[in-house]
Design a protein around this motif. Structure first.
Motif, PDB file in Angstrom:
ATOM      1  N   LYS A 159     -37.697 -16.872  25.448  1.00 14.38           N
ATOM      2  CA  LYS A 159     -37.138 -17.945  26.276  1.00 14.38           C
ATOM      3  C   LYS A 159     -38.238 -18.786  26.908  1.00 14.38           C
ATOM      4  CE  LYS A 159     -32.698 -15.793  27.438  1.00 14.38           C
ATOM      5  NZ  LYS A 159     -31.821 -15.295  28.522  1.00 14.38           N
ATOM      6  N   VAL A 160     -39.333 -18.129  27.305  1.00  7.42           N
ATOM      7  CA  VAL A 160     -40.461 -18.868  27.870  1.00  7.42           C
ATOM      8  C   VAL A 160     -41.087 -19.772  26.803  1.00  7.42           C
ATOM      9  CG1 VAL A 160     -42.723 -18.682  28.977  1.00  7.42           C
ATOM     10  CG2 VAL A 160     -40.919 -17.056  29.561  1.00  7.42           C
ATOM     11  N   LEU A 161     -41.286 -19.227  25.615  1.00  7.52           N
ATOM     12  CA  LEU A 161     -41.829 -20.035  24.522  1.00  7.52           C
ATOM     13  C   LEU A 161     -40.940 -21.242  24.235  1.00  7.52           C
ATOM     14  CD1 LEU A 161     -42.893 -17.240  21.982  1.00  7.52           C
ATOM     15  CD2 LEU A 161     -44.395 -18.555  23.484  1.00  7.52           C
ATOM     16  N   ASN A 162     -39.643 -21.029  24.277  1.00  5.66           N
ATOM     17  CA  ASN A 162     -38.687 -22.110  24.037  1.00  5.66           C
ATOM     18  C   ASN A 162     -38.832 -23.217  25.081  1.00  5.66           C
ATOM     19  OD1 ASN A 162     -36.297 -23.453  22.989  1.00  5.66           O
ATOM     20  ND2 ASN A 162     -35.195 -22.578  24.719  1.00  5.66           N
ATOM     21  N   GLN A 163     -39.019 -22.823  26.338  1.00 11.29           N
ATOM     22  CA  GLN A 163     -39.177 -23.817  27.393  1.00 11.29           C
ATOM     23  C   GLN A 163     -40.477 -24.612  27.230  1.00 11.29           C
ATOM     24  OE1 GLN A 163     -36.970 -24.741  29.644  1.00 11.29           O
ATOM     25  NE2 GLN A 163     -35.497 -23.224  28.887  1.00 11.29           N
ATOM     26  N   SER A 169     -44.516 -25.414  16.773  1.00  9.30           N
ATOM     27  CA  SER A 169     -45.156 -24.103  16.696  1.00  9.30           C
ATOM     28  C   SER A 169     -44.549 -23.149  17.721  1.00  9.30           C
ATOM     29  CB  SER A 169     -46.663 -24.241  16.931  1.00  9.30           C
ATOM     30  OG  SER A 169     -47.281 -22.970  16.965  1.00  9.30           O
ATOM     31  N   TYR A 170     -44.354 -23.632  18.952  1.00  3.45           N
ATOM     32  CA  TYR A 170     -43.730 -22.795  19.981  1.00  3.45           C
ATOM     33  C   TYR A 170     -42.272 -22.479  19.632  1.00  3.45           C
ATOM     34  CZ  TYR A 170     -47.469 -22.750  23.500  1.00  3.45           C
ATOM     35  OH  TYR A 170     -48.633 -22.503  24.191  1.00  3.45           O
ATOM     36  N   TYR A 171     -41.546 -23.475  19.117  1.00  2.05           N
ATOM     37  CA  TYR A 171     -40.159 -23.230  18.700  1.00  2.05           C
ATOM     38  C   TYR A 171     -40.104 -22.147  17.629  1.00  2.05           C
ATOM     39  CZ  TYR A 171     -37.772 -27.135  21.092  1.00  2.05           C
ATOM     40  OH  TYR A 171     -37.206 -27.958  22.039  1.00  2.05           O
ATOM     41  N   SER A 206     -42.212 -19.732  16.955  1.00  2.00           N
ATOM     42  CA  SER A 206     -42.521 -18.411  17.511  1.00  2.00           C
ATOM     43  C   SER A 206     -41.324 -17.853  18.284  1.00  2.00           C
ATOM     44  CB  SER A 206     -43.739 -18.497  18.437  1.00  2.00           C
ATOM     45  OG  SER A 206     -44.891 -18.901  17.714  1.00  2.00           O
ATOM     46  N   ALA A 207     -40.664 -18.716  19.058  1.00  2.00           N
ATOM     47  CA  ALA A 207     -39.490 -18.279  19.824  1.00  2.00           C
ATOM     48  C   ALA A 207     -38.366 -17.822  18.905  1.00  2.00           C
ATOM     49  CB  ALA A 207     -39.010 -19.414  20.729  1.00  2.00           C
ATOM     50  N   ILE A 208     -38.118 -18.594  17.849  1.00  2.00           N
ATOM     51  CA  ILE A 208     -37.040 -18.256  16.910  1.00  2.00           C
ATOM     52  C   ILE A 208     -37.300 -16.920  16.228  1.00  2.00           C
ATOM     53  CG2 ILE A 208     -36.006 -18.930  14.695  1.00  2.00           C
ATOM     54  CD1 ILE A 208     -36.322 -21.868  15.693  1.00  2.00           C
ATOM     55  N   GLU A 209     -38.558 -16.685  15.824  1.00  2.00           N
ATOM     56  CA  GLU A 209     -38.893 -15.417  15.164  1.00  2.00           C
ATOM     57  C   GLU A 209     -38.603 -14.227  16.077  1.00  2.00           C
ATOM     58  OE1 GLU A 209     -42.936 -15.676  13.920  1.00  2.00           O
ATOM     59  OE2 GLU A 209     -42.554 -17.159  12.354  1.00  2.00           O
ATOM     60  N   ILE A 210     -38.920 -14.373  17.357  1.00  2.17           N
ATOM     61  CA  ILE A 210     -38.671 -13.274  18.305  1.00  2.17           C
ATOM     62  C   ILE A 210     -37.178 -13.102  18.551  1.00  2.17           C
ATOM     63  CG2 ILE A 210     -39.031 -12.482  20.676  1.00  2.17           C
ATOM     64  CD1 ILE A 210     -41.746 -13.910  20.594  1.00  2.17           C
ATOM     65  N   PHE A 211     -36.456 -14.210  18.724  1.00  7.29           N
ATOM     66  CA  PHE A 211     -35.003 -14.111  18.916  1.00  7.29           C
ATOM     67  C   PHE A 211     -34.341 -13.415  17.731  1.00  7.29           C
ATOM     68  CE2 PHE A 211     -35.001 -17.840  22.016  1.00  7.29           C
ATOM     69  CZ  PHE A 211     -34.608 -17.058  23.092  1.00  7.29           C
ATOM     70  N   ARG A 212     -34.770 -13.747  16.521  1.00  4.78           N
ATOM     71  CA  ARG A 212     -34.191 -13.107  15.330  1.00  4.78           C
ATOM     72  C   ARG A 212     -34.426 -11.604  15.343  1.00  4.78           C
ATOM     73  NH1 ARG A 212     -36.841 -17.347  11.376  1.00  4.78           N
ATOM     74  NH2 ARG A 212     -35.232 -18.963  11.199  1.00  4.78           N
ATOM     75  N   LYS A 213     -35.583 -11.209  15.815  1.00  9.37           N
ATOM     76  CA  LYS A 213     -35.971  -9.795  15.764  1.00  9.37           C
ATOM     77  C   LYS A 213     -35.335  -8.975  16.862  1.00  9.37           C
ATOM     78  CE  LYS A 213     -40.116  -6.859  15.634  1.00  9.37           C
ATOM     79  NZ  LYS A 213     -41.595  -6.852  15.670  1.00  9.37           N
ATOM     80  N   PHE A 214     -35.247  -9.547  18.071  1.00  9.75           N
ATOM     81  CA  PHE A 214     -34.875  -8.749  19.228  1.00  9.75           C
ATOM     82  C   PHE A 214     -33.523  -9.074  19.822  1.00  9.75           C
ATOM     83  CE2 PHE A 214     -39.525  -8.310  19.334  1.00  9.75           C
ATOM     84  CZ  PHE A 214     -39.613  -6.932  19.388  1.00  9.75           C
ATOM     85  N   SER A 215     -32.831 -10.057  19.299  1.00 13.67           N
ATOM     86  CA  SER A 215     -31.512 -10.365  19.839  1.00 13.67           C
ATOM     87  C   SER A 215     -30.475 -10.245  18.741  1.00 13.67           C
ATOM     88  CB  SER A 215     -31.476 -11.782  20.426  1.00 13.67           C
ATOM     89  OG  SER A 215     -31.610 -12.749  19.415  1.00 13.67           O
ATOM     90  N   ALA A 216     -29.237 -10.100  19.157  1.00 21.02           N
ATOM     91  CA  ALA A 216     -28.153 -10.065  18.179  1.00 21.02           C
ATOM     92  C   ALA A 216     -28.053 -11.407  17.476  1.00 21.02           C
ATOM     93  CB  ALA A 216     -26.828  -9.749  18.879  1.00 21.02           C
ATOM     94  N   SER A 217     -27.511 -11.382  16.263  1.00 23.36           N
ATOM     95  CA  SER A 217     -27.386 -12.627  15.501  1.00 23.36           C
ATOM     96  C   SER A 217     -26.480 -13.624  16.204  1.00 23.36           C
ATOM     97  CB  SER A 217     -26.831 -12.323  14.105  1.00 23.36           C
ATOM     98  OG  SER A 217     -25.540 -11.744  14.204  1.00 23.36           O
ATOM     99  N   ALA A 229     -34.681 -26.872  18.222  1.00 25.11           N
ATOM    100  CA  ALA A 229     -35.821 -26.955  17.308  1.00 25.11           C
ATOM    101  C   ALA A 229     -35.497 -27.864  16.128  1.00 25.11           C
ATOM    102  CB  ALA A 229     -36.202 -25.560  16.820  1.00 25.11           C
ATOM    103  N   ALA A 230     -34.260 -27.776  15.654  1.00 24.79           N
ATOM    104  CA  ALA A 230     -33.855 -28.621  14.524  1.00 24.79           C
ATOM    105  C   ALA A 230     -33.909 -30.097  14.899  1.00 24.79           C
ATOM    106  CB  ALA A 230     -32.441 -28.243  14.088  1.00 24.79           C
ATOM    107  N   ARG A 231     -33.436 -30.424  16.099  1.00 26.94           N
ATOM    108  CA  ARG A 231     -33.496 -31.816  16.537  1.00 26.94           C
ATOM    109  C   ARG A 231     -34.939 -32.285  16.676  1.00 26.94           C
ATOM    110  NH1 ARG A 231     -31.322 -36.098  15.560  1.00 26.94           N
ATOM    111  NH2 ARG A 231     -29.242 -35.300  16.096  1.00 26.94           N
ATOM    112  N   ALA A 232     -35.795 -31.432  17.220  1.00 28.67           N
ATOM    113  CA  ALA A 232     -37.209 -31.795  17.360  1.00 28.67           C
ATOM    114  C   ALA A 232     -37.850 -31.998  15.987  1.00 28.67           C
ATOM    115  CB  ALA A 232     -37.954 -30.710  18.135  1.00 28.67           C
ATOM    116  N   ALA A 233     -37.556 -31.108  15.052  1.00 31.82           N
ATOM    117  CA  ALA A 233     -38.127 -31.227  13.707  1.00 31.82           C
ATOM    118  C   ALA A 233     -37.681 -32.531  13.055  1.00 31.82           C
ATOM    119  CB  ALA A 233     -37.697 -30.031  12.858  1.00 31.82           C
TER     120      ALA A 233
END
Length: 447
Positions: A328-332, A348-350, A352-363, A375-379
């Motif tokens: 969440k901090v990386l996302n901010q 890059s920060y987005y 990293s945040a997404i990779e962690i969310f995928r690993k440690f949070s429910a889908s 992140a999609a809008r930023a991309a």
């Protein structure tokens, strides 16, 4: 094998594993191999070598999965694998194994194994990982408690944790309702012995105040917060000091939601000073720094916000690991760099945040969905259309196929822009029809 069992009964697991290792080298029947792997599983589980627990359990499952009359062993092995992945911090994989174990136990009518698995999930995921599975499990444990015990403090704790999981899943109306129910039930029990030790009633009131603020009910939020402060004041001075700092922290959170960021910043900065001068609980300080960053960011004080978020990261990594809060901090930070139009750093920060969310949070964690959508809008804005489509499609898929519901229409909006830009008319039409249907059902404005 008799020697192995003797050593295991004496808790001499290293000796038992040495013998099992020698036996494994001998050419044996599949039955003997399965027994070796099963006993290895038990030994490694006792010494908490979780990687080896998984390895031995999977080898045993490979042999016995087609056998008759071994369902209890299969359930035990799957539950052991699930617990091992949880202990390794791989909660998404653990969730899959626990779900499979629950389904099998329920299908076979193995109530004892089913409840055992529910307890396992509750204790392994408690305050670490949130998903609809955990909510379902708590509901099952509550039902089991109702059927077998009196409605007591332990039942209230289950209700409280259910509300907390709703909060983390972004289901604030359900959380609010659940917190009110547990408050009413607990007050009816009038169990002052527990409350003198744990300030439980005050904790409930404080939680309600936060959820009320998330629902925009700020008058109620401050009222519940004041009630919580009165309740905390009834306890010992040492406990009161700790709880009052927590209460001030909650007040700052409500003020952030209420648009009173300047006052929130003042409270949070003073909390950091006070905490550094007293107990110096750095894991809690990490969360304070994170919310200070939020308040500063809302005031468009971007450099100060990045500094606060950056102060949180090493503390989170040290005490809580690189988990959901870290993401969440990386996302901010990503959002700030996105606003500053520093595309490479933001993406890059987005990522990293997404990779962690995928690993440690429910889908179905709403933080993952919102981060993917942002992140999609930023991309898209920075011309990386491929990444924009990939992230937006993932957010779209989660919302369409899980119980989280529709929380981020931005994913569809990014896809419409992206498919129009790459002239993929077929994909555009499919997404447009979905978006129109969801908008007609009141989705607009939920982003």
């Amino acid at each position: 094998m008799v020697d192995v069992l003797c050593y295991m009964n004496l808790n001499e697991f290293s000796m038992a594993l040495t013998i099992l290792d020698e036996l494994e080298k001998i050419s044996l029947t599949s039955w003997h191999q399965a027994k070796i792997y099963l006993n290895e599983f038990y030994c490694y589980r006792e010494i908490e070598d979780w990687h080896q627990v998984i390895s031995s359990a999977e080898k045993c499952l490979h042999i016995v999965s087609e056998w008759d009359d071994v369902t209890d062993i299969i359930l035990n092995l799957k539950q052991g694998i699930a617990k091992s992945y949880a202990r390794l911090g791989l909660y998404d994989i653990s969730n899959e194994y626990y779900s499979s174990t629950l389904e099998l136990a329920k299908e076979l009518g193995y109530e004892k194994d089913y409840i055992s698995c529910c307890h396992d999930i509750y204790f392994e995921f408690y305050d670490k990982w949130y998903s609809t599975l955990v909510v379902d499990v708590i509901s099952e444990l509550m039902k089991f408690h109702e059927d077998n015990f009196s409605i007591d403090y332990d039942y209230c704790i289950l209700m409280y944790q259910k509300a907390a999981n709703y909060t983390q899943l972004g289901k604030f109306e359900l959380a609010y309702k659940s917190y009110l129910e547990v408050l009413e039930l607990y007050q009816s029990l009038n169990d002052k012995q527990y409350d003198s030790n744990y300030c439980f009633e005050a904790d409930i009131l404080s939680s309600i105040s936060f959820i009320a603020s998330r629902l925009g009910q700020f008058d109620e939020a401050y009222q519940f917060l004041d009630k919580a402060e009165i309740s905390y004041a009834e306890h010992s001075e040492r406990l009161f000091d700790i709880k009052i700092r927590q209460l001030q922290f909650n007040r700052a959170l409500i003020m952030i939601n209420d648009g009173r960021e300047a006052q929130a910043v003042a409270i949070l900065k003073q909390l950091i000073i006070d905490e550094r001068a007293t107990s110096n609980n750095e894991s809690w300080l990490a969360v304070v720094y994170y919310n200070l960053g939020l308040a500063l960011s809302n005031q468009n004080l971007e450099d100060e916000a990045v500094e606060a978020f950056s102060s949180a990261l090493p503390l989170l990594s040290k005490y809580l690991g690189n988990g959901v809060i870290y993401a969440k901090v990386l996302n901010q930070i990503a959002s700030i760099y996105n606003n500053k139009e520093e595309g490479t750093t933001a993406l890059s920060y987005y990522e990293s945040a997404i990779e962690i969310f995928r690993k440690f949070s429910a889908s179905d964690n709403y933080s993952l969905i919102l981060t993917l959508s942002n992140a999609a809008r930023a991309a898209y804005n920075f011309g990386e259309i491929g990444r924009a489509i990939a992230w937006a499609e993932e957010a779209r898929h989660i919302q369409a196929t899980t119980n989280i519901g529709l929380v981020a229409p931005r994913a569809w909006e990014v896809l419409l822009d992206s498919y129009e830009r790459v002239r993929n008319n077929n994909a555009y039409d499919i997404v447009y029809e979905e978006y129109r249907k969801y908008s007609n059902n009141g989705l607009e404005g939920t982003n």
